[in-house]
Write a protein that holds these residues in place. Structure first.
Motif, short mmCIF file in Angstrom:
data_model
loop_
_atom_site.label_atom_id
_atom_site.label_comp_id
_atom_site.label_asym_id
_atom_site.label_seq_id
_atom_site.Cartn_x
_atom_site.Cartn_y
_atom_site.Cartn_z
N ALA A 135 7.24 0.09 -5.41
CA ALA A 135 6.85 -1.30 -5.67
C ALA A 135 8.05 -2.22 -5.70
O ALA A 135 7.91 -3.42 -5.97
CB ALA A 135 6.09 -1.39 -6.98
N HIS B 176 10.73 -1.90 -7.77
CA HIS B 176 11.31 -2.02 -9.12
C HIS B 176 12.30 -0.89 -9.36
O HIS B 176 12.25 0.15 -8.72
CB HIS B 176 10.20 -1.96 -10.18
CG HIS B 176 9.13 -2.97 -9.99
ND1 HIS B 176 9.37 -4.33 -9.96
CD2 HIS B 176 7.77 -2.83 -9.81
CE1 HIS B 176 8.24 -4.98 -9.78
NE2 HIS B 176 7.26 -4.09 -9.68
N ILE C 80 2.20 -0.75 -13.61
CA ILE C 80 2.43 0.60 -13.11
C ILE C 80 2.43 1.59 -14.27
O ILE C 80 1.86 2.69 -14.18
CB ILE C 80 3.75 0.68 -12.32
CG1 ILE C 80 3.60 -0.04 -10.99
CG2 ILE C 80 4.17 2.13 -12.10
CD1 ILE C 80 4.86 -0.10 -10.17
N VAL D 61 -3.86 -5.09 -5.49
CA VAL D 61 -2.72 -4.17 -5.54
C VAL D 61 -2.92 -3.05 -4.52
O VAL D 61 -2.01 -2.70 -3.76
CB VAL D 61 -2.55 -3.58 -6.96
CG1 VAL D 61 -1.58 -2.40 -6.94
CG2 VAL D 61 -2.05 -4.65 -7.92
N VAL E 258 2.98 1.27 -2.28
CA VAL E 258 2.56 1.61 -3.63
C VAL E 258 1.04 1.48 -3.80
O VAL E 258 0.40 2.28 -4.49
CB VAL E 258 3.32 0.76 -4.66
CG1 VAL E 258 2.99 -0.72 -4.51
CG2 VAL E 258 3.02 1.24 -6.07
N GLY E 259 0.44 0.48 -3.15
CA GLY E 259 -1.00 0.27 -3.29
C GLY E 259 -1.82 1.42 -2.73
O GLY E 259 -2.76 1.90 -3.36
N ASN F 158 1.69 -7.25 -5.65
CA ASN F 158 2.62 -6.19 -6.02
C ASN F 158 2.51 -5.93 -7.52
O ASN F 158 2.60 -6.87 -8.31
CB ASN F 158 4.06 -6.58 -5.67
CG ASN F 158 4.98 -5.39 -5.62
OD1 ASN F 158 4.66 -4.39 -4.97
ND2 ASN F 158 6.12 -5.48 -6.27
#
Length: 277
Positions: free
Chosen positions: A83, A85, A62, A50, A18-19, A56
């Motif tokens: 991430a 989620h 986000i 991040v 995600v980063g 995270n």
């Protein structure tokens, strides 16, 4: 970028942490890390953590970053999943009861726009509904391109589609390809990338004659169609549903065409069958 390289790049980004994905999205929009941190009310140090994978991002962060980066709902869900989620935006089928009001609204807009062309499209540029004005223009297209699903990009740029009737094809082609590239950069969509590679390979054509100087070309890219010994000139608008929180609804768009001159307006009236016909 070639077809295979483009698909590889899209698939690679699907697999990124995600980063790294957030950093690429930020850089594509020309934002510095400091500017994005300031606009999302987070410290630059935390945003740096991040992007490098040392922290995270929370679902709330986000959401803030996605707002500033103007990401579609589908891509927001993808970031959340990357991430770790759960996704928060649902995707309802268009034929569901929940979307009855949405379908009715789209139908009303299309019919109210007649006899001028208008159509409802999804994120892949497939036509979901069209009015009689589009049906009229479809007569210019080889029937093989009208087999469902009818793709607007393909119908417009294919040599057997509208392209053979578009007198300013290079300008229209460049505009549509640029639009697709922007979509792919944001959506990371394999299907859109494949569609781009297909339509970009179609021949570009050359104008059949110089365009008049005093037309809509001074402020936008018009669509000039040679039909029934008449050149029809249109400009178009894209209408989306505001405040959508469902992926399907957010990805719907109504493209409405408008006559760019009196000649086109009069020709449309003449070409449109009367109720008695």
């Amino acid at each position: 970028m070639g077809a295979e390289a483009r698909r590889t790049a899209v698939r690679y980004r699907h697999q990124q942490p995600v980063g790294m994905l957030l950093r690429e999205l930020r850089e594509e929009r020309g934002l510095s890390q400091f500017a994005l941190a300031l606009q999302t009310e987070v410290s630059q140090r935390h945003l740096s953590f991040v992007e490098t994978g040392r922290a995270n991002p929370s679902p709330d962060l986000i959401g803030k970053l996605a707002d500033r980066l103007q990401l579609p709902l589908r891509e927001r869900n993808r970031l959340l999943l990357a991430a770790g989620h759960a996704p928060v935006y649902r995707e309802t089928t268009l034929d569901s009861v929940e979307l009855d009001a949405v379908r009715a609204a789209a139908h009303h807009i299309l019919r109210a726009h007649e006899p001028t062309p208008a159509l409802l499209v999804d994120r892949l540029w497939n036509a979901l509904e069209m009015n009689s004005g589009v049906v009229l223009l479809a007569q210019l297209v080889d029937p093989s391109l009208l087999e469902p699903p009818v793709n607007v990009m393909r119908v417009t740029l294919h040599p057997d589609g509208l392209a053979r009737h578009i007198t300013n094809l290079p300008e229209v082609r460049a505009h549509l390809l640029a639009r697709l590239r922007r979509q792919i950069a944001v959506s990371l969509d394999d299907t859109l990338a494949d569609l781009y590679d297909e339509v970009a390979a179609y021949p570009g054509g050359t104008p059949s004659h110089p365009a008049p100087a005093d037309t809509a070309a001074d402020v936008l890219v018009p669509l000039r169609l040679r039909a029934a010994d008449t050149e029809l000139t249109f400009f178009s608008t894209m209408t989306v549903f505001g405040t959508a929180v469902d992926i399907t609804v957010a990805e719907l768009a109504i493209e409405s065409f408008f006559p760019a001159d009196d000649k086109t307006r009069e020709a449309l009236r003449a070409l449109t069958p009367s109720p008695e016909d």
